[in-house]
Design a protein around this motif. Structure first.
Motif, PDB file in Angstrom:
ATOM      1  N   GLY A  41      42.859  26.047  42.992  1.00  0.00           N
ATOM      2  CA  GLY A  41      42.879  24.772  42.285  1.00  0.00           C
ATOM      3  C   GLY A  41      43.186  24.956  40.808  1.00  0.00           C
ATOM      4  N   GLU A  42      42.570  24.143  39.971  1.00  0.00           N
ATOM      5  CA  GLU A  42      42.816  24.170  38.526  1.00  0.00           C
ATOM      6  C   GLU A  42      42.543  25.569  37.948  1.00  0.00           C
ATOM      7  OE1 GLU A  42      43.584  24.049  34.899  1.00  0.00           O
ATOM      8  OE2 GLU A  42      44.007  22.178  35.979  1.00  0.00           O
ATOM      9  N   PRO A  43      43.547  26.225  37.368  1.00  0.00           N
ATOM     10  CA  PRO A  43      43.356  27.595  36.900  1.00  0.00           C
ATOM     11  C   PRO A  43      42.442  27.727  35.690  1.00  0.00           C
ATOM     12  CG  PRO A  43      45.542  26.800  36.305  1.00  0.00           C
ATOM     13  CD  PRO A  43      44.942  25.765  37.209  1.00  0.00           C
ATOM     14  N   ALA A  44      42.209  26.628  34.944  1.00  0.00           N
ATOM     15  CA  ALA A  44      41.326  26.683  33.787  1.00  0.00           C
ATOM     16  C   ALA A  44      39.881  26.350  34.141  1.00  0.00           C
ATOM     17  CB  ALA A  44      41.825  25.726  32.702  1.00  0.00           C
ATOM     18  N   GLY A  45      39.636  25.983  35.395  1.00  0.00           N
ATOM     19  CA  GLY A  45      38.287  25.627  35.824  1.00  0.00           C
ATOM     20  C   GLY A  45      37.572  26.786  36.493  1.00  0.00           C
ATOM     21  N   VAL A  46      36.562  26.449  37.291  1.00  0.00           N
ATOM     22  CA  VAL A  46      35.751  27.492  37.926  1.00  0.00           C
ATOM     23  C   VAL A  46      36.355  28.003  39.223  1.00  0.00           C
ATOM     24  CG1 VAL A  46      33.610  26.671  36.898  1.00  0.00           C
ATOM     25  CG2 VAL A  46      34.314  25.782  39.142  1.00  0.00           C
TER      26      VAL A  46
ATOM     27  N   ASP B  19      47.746  31.467  40.988  1.00  0.00           N
ATOM     28  CA  ASP B  19      48.155  32.237  39.818  1.00  0.00           C
ATOM     29  C   ASP B  19      47.377  33.543  39.748  1.00  0.00           C
ATOM     30  OD1 ASP B  19      49.329  32.717  37.207  1.00  0.00           O
ATOM     31  OD2 ASP B  19      47.371  32.151  36.380  1.00  0.00           O
ATOM     32  N   ALA B  20      48.084  34.668  39.817  1.00  0.00           N
ATOM     33  CA  ALA B  20      47.434  35.982  39.815  1.00  0.00           C
ATOM     34  C   ALA B  20      46.697  36.233  38.513  1.00  0.00           C
ATOM     35  CB  ALA B  20      48.475  37.077  40.068  1.00  0.00           C
ATOM     36  N   GLU B  21      47.304  35.894  37.385  1.00  0.00           N
ATOM     37  CA  GLU B  21      46.685  36.211  36.101  1.00  0.00           C
ATOM     38  C   GLU B  21      45.346  35.517  35.932  1.00  0.00           C
ATOM     39  OE1 GLU B  21      47.842  36.482  31.378  1.00  0.00           O
ATOM     40  OE2 GLU B  21      48.817  34.974  32.626  1.00  0.00           O
ATOM     41  N   SER B  22      45.239  34.249  36.354  1.00  0.00           N
ATOM     42  CA  SER B  22      43.964  33.539  36.201  1.00  0.00           C
ATOM     43  C   SER B  22      42.885  34.156  37.081  1.00  0.00           C
ATOM     44  CB  SER B  22      44.133  32.047  36.518  1.00  0.00           C
ATOM     45  OG  SER B  22      44.474  31.840  37.872  1.00  0.00           O
TER      46      SER B  22
ATOM     47  N   ARG C 103      41.841  37.446  35.269  1.00  0.00           N
ATOM     48  CA  ARG C 103      41.050  37.173  34.074  1.00  0.00           C
ATOM     49  C   ARG C 103      39.650  36.710  34.458  1.00  0.00           C
ATOM     50  NH1 ARG C 103      42.440  33.176  30.839  1.00  0.00           N
ATOM     51  NH2 ARG C 103      41.428  34.123  29.038  1.00  0.00           N
ATOM     52  N   ALA C 104      39.531  35.968  35.550  1.00  0.00           N
ATOM     53  CA  ALA C 104      38.209  35.571  36.029  1.00  0.00           C
ATOM     54  C   ALA C 104      37.411  36.790  36.488  1.00  0.00           C
ATOM     55  CB  ALA C 104      38.348  34.562  37.169  1.00  0.00           C
ATOM     56  N   ALA C 105      38.084  37.716  37.170  1.00  0.00           N
ATOM     57  CA  ALA C 105      37.404  38.939  37.614  1.00  0.00           C
ATOM     58  C   ALA C 105      36.905  39.747  36.414  1.00  0.00           C
ATOM     59  CB  ALA C 105      38.352  39.780  38.466  1.00  0.00           C
ATOM     60  N   GLU C 106      37.708  39.817  35.365  1.00  0.00           N
ATOM     61  CA  GLU C 106      37.284  40.526  34.148  1.00  0.00           C
ATOM     62  C   GLU C 106      36.066  39.858  33.522  1.00  0.00           C
ATOM     63  OE1 GLU C 106      40.598  40.670  31.538  1.00  0.00           O
ATOM     64  OE2 GLU C 106      41.827  41.905  32.889  1.00  0.00           O
ATOM     65  N   ALA C 107      36.074  38.533  33.471  1.00  0.00           N
ATOM     66  CA  ALA C 107      34.951  37.811  32.884  1.00  0.00           C
ATOM     67  C   ALA C 107      33.670  38.035  33.684  1.00  0.00           C
ATOM     68  CB  ALA C 107      35.276  36.317  32.800  1.00  0.00           C
ATOM     69  N   LEU C 108      33.825  38.152  35.002  1.00  0.00           N
ATOM     70  CA  LEU C 108      32.667  38.361  35.880  1.00  0.00           C
ATOM     71  C   LEU C 108      32.277  39.830  36.005  1.00  0.00           C
ATOM     72  CD1 LEU C 108      33.654  35.936  38.801  1.00  0.00           C
ATOM     73  CD2 LEU C 108      31.955  35.523  37.020  1.00  0.00           C
ATOM     74  N   ARG C 109      33.162  40.710  35.513  1.00  0.00           N
ATOM     75  CA  ARG C 109      32.967  42.159  35.651  1.00  0.00           C
ATOM     76  C   ARG C 109      32.857  42.551  37.123  1.00  0.00           C
ATOM     77  NH1 ARG C 109      28.725  43.522  30.674  1.00  0.00           N
ATOM     78  NH2 ARG C 109      30.095  42.722  29.013  1.00  0.00           N
ATOM     79  N   LEU C 110      33.790  41.977  37.891  1.00  0.00           N
ATOM     80  CA  LEU C 110      33.868  42.276  39.315  1.00  0.00           C
ATOM     81  C   LEU C 110      35.254  42.833  39.630  1.00  0.00           C
ATOM     82  CD1 LEU C 110      32.154  39.104  40.869  1.00  0.00           C
ATOM     83  CD2 LEU C 110      31.232  41.436  40.809  1.00  0.00           C
ATOM     84  N   PRO C 111      35.350  43.690  40.647  1.00  0.00           N
ATOM     85  CA  PRO C 111      36.665  44.233  41.002  1.00  0.00           C
ATOM     86  C   PRO C 111      37.517  43.200  41.721  1.00  0.00           C
ATOM     87  CG  PRO C 111      35.008  44.979  42.565  1.00  0.00           C
ATOM     88  CD  PRO C 111      34.271  44.235  41.484  1.00  0.00           C
TER      89      PRO C 111
ATOM     90  N   ARG D  86      52.051  28.286  31.802  1.00  0.00           N
ATOM     91  CA  ARG D  86      51.433  28.816  30.595  1.00  0.00           C
ATOM     92  C   ARG D  86      50.128  29.515  30.970  1.00  0.00           C
ATOM     93  NH1 ARG D  86      51.916  23.368  26.925  1.00  0.00           N
ATOM     94  NH2 ARG D  86      54.174  23.373  26.641  1.00  0.00           N
ATOM     95  N   ARG D  87      49.766  30.498  30.185  1.00  0.00           N
ATOM     96  CA  ARG D  87      48.543  31.247  30.467  1.00  0.00           C
ATOM     97  C   ARG D  87      47.340  30.311  30.438  1.00  0.00           C
ATOM     98  NH1 ARG D  87      45.906  36.301  27.080  1.00  0.00           N
ATOM     99  NH2 ARG D  87      44.841  37.257  28.860  1.00  0.00           N
ATOM    100  N   ALA D  88      46.572  30.310  31.515  1.00  0.00           N
ATOM    101  CA  ALA D  88      45.419  29.430  31.613  1.00  0.00           C
ATOM    102  C   ALA D  88      44.290  29.930  30.713  1.00  0.00           C
ATOM    103  CB  ALA D  88      44.939  29.352  33.066  1.00  0.00           C
ATOM    104  N   GLN D  89      43.652  29.000  30.004  1.00  0.00           N
ATOM    105  CA  GLN D  89      42.506  29.302  29.150  1.00  0.00           C
ATOM    106  C   GLN D  89      41.270  28.660  29.759  1.00  0.00           C
ATOM    107  OE1 GLN D  89      42.827  31.247  26.400  1.00  0.00           O
ATOM    108  NE2 GLN D  89      45.037  31.416  26.730  1.00  0.00           N
ATOM    109  N   PHE D  90      40.182  29.411  29.867  1.00  0.00           N
ATOM    110  CA  PHE D  90      38.954  28.873  30.440  1.00  0.00           C
ATOM    111  C   PHE D  90      38.564  27.566  29.746  1.00  0.00           C
ATOM    112  CE2 PHE D  90      37.950  33.544  31.201  1.00  0.00           C
ATOM    113  CZ  PHE D  90      38.265  33.488  32.553  1.00  0.00           C
ATOM    114  N   GLY D  91      38.354  26.530  30.544  1.00  0.00           N
ATOM    115  CA  GLY D  91      37.869  25.266  30.022  1.00  0.00           C
ATOM    116  C   GLY D  91      38.897  24.406  29.326  1.00  0.00           C
TER     117      GLY D  91
END
Length: 330
Positions: free
Chosen positions: A11-16, A39-42, A45-53, A79-84
């Motif tokens: 769904g929305e790449p800037a959301g949860v 989107d692979a990048e989103s 980036r979510a995995a990095e924020a969660l510190r999960l593989p 465009r690169r998705a930004q959290f929130g």
């Protein structure tokens, strides 16, 4: 036994949505496989924020369903998705992912569709006319559909959905109610494995109209439809007063309830177990289950989003796909 292959759209790449999918990717997948569309990048980036593989790979890759891995059909954001901070420029990629996943379900390449939350305003601001994913999928498949929410306590389908209250009596016709009940009954049989389901039908008015003193919709519309469908063999109870239909002692005798409008049934369902509630689209040629929450932009990327609804959506979709396969083989 057939193992369902489920299409997953964050769904929305800037959301949860992306971070919930990352949490989902950590789980064992014994009774299903997953293919994500987005989107692979989103996701990374979510995995990095969660510190999960997270390892994204092409569908069919060895170990694509191992914990920490996720098969992915890419639909890159413009465009690169930004959290929130949702960007209307990414609306086309979100809708393209939904359409691609739905097309593969129609073609039989996937057994069911699980969808994350989408921001309606952002999609429309991106130049795409969009009233909701349910409506998009119905048009895409050329089918009439029914919205049903479910949790471990109850299943509640809707005779009308997102309408102002003043428009509900106008929309509630014998034809529309008959169509809704047929779709609901067929889905309970084929998607949930209930050979002879019992459906409770709520009245529109307080006290189900009080024999016409509080409104005639029960007498003029609802009761004639129930009488006709009962003659066809459906087990229908009602029309029932909504204020007592949800008592635990009554719920035990129903496989599903049909509410006449959105806020007649859904507040009770959400109060009884919002975290594990899912939104199911009945009537499509494939199972579709969505999370029962929004994009939660205010907590995106913070690692606090509860994945329970997405986990429940995957379990429900897998079970529905398995039941549908069994029904078709009989």
């Amino acid at each position: 036994m057939h193992t369902p292959r489920l299409a997953l759209v964050p769904g929305e790449p800037a959301g949860v949505g992306p971070e919930l999918c990352v949490r989902l990717a950590q789980q064992p997948r014994g009774d299903h496989t997953l293919v994500a569309f987005g989107d692979a990048e989103s996701l990374h980036r979510a995995a990095e924020a969660l510190r999960l593989p997270l390892r994204t790979c092409a569908p069919g890759t060895d170990d694509a369903d191992a914990p920490g891995s996720l098969a992915l059909v890419e639909h890159p954001s413009a465009r690169r998705a930004q959290f929130g901070r949702p960007d209307p420029a990414n609306a086309h990629a979100v809708i393209a992912a939904l359409r691609d996943a739905a097309s593969r379900c129609l073609a039989g390449a996937c057994s069911g569709l699980v969808t994350g939350p989408v921001n309606k305003a952002v999609i429309n601001n991106g130049g795409i006319e969009y009233s909701g994913t349910t409506e998009l999928l119905a048009r895409h498949a050329g089918r009439d559909v029914v919205m049903m929410l479910a949790n471990p306590t109850m299943r509640v389908a809707l005779a009308t959905t997102h309408l102002p209250l003043r428009e509900v009596p106008i929309a509630l016709t014998r034809e529309s109610l008959t169509k809704t009940l047929r779709i609901l009954h067929a889905s309970l049989r084929h998607d949930f494995g209930l050979a002879d389901p019992v459906i409770a039908v709520l009245g529109l008015n307080p006290h189900a109209g009080e024999e016409g003193h509080l409104g005639r919709e029960e007498i003029d519309v609802i009761e004639p439809v129930l009488d006709t469908l009962r003659e066809e063999g459906m087990r229908l109870v009602g029309p029932l007063p909504a204020d007592t239909a949800f008592l635990p002692s009554r719920l035990a005798g129903f496989d599903a309830l049909l509410a006449m409008y959105h806020d007649q049934g859904l507040p009770v369902l959400k109060y009884s177990g919002f975290e594990h509630a899912v939104n199911i689209t009945l009537g499509l040629p494939y199972p579709r289950v969505a999370v029962d929450h929004g994009t939660a932009l205010e907590i995106a990327g913070k690692g606090t989003a509860d994945p329970s609804s997405l986990f429940a959506a995957v379990r429900t979709c897998s079970a529905m796909a398995t039941a549908r396969t069994g029904a078709l083989s009989r």
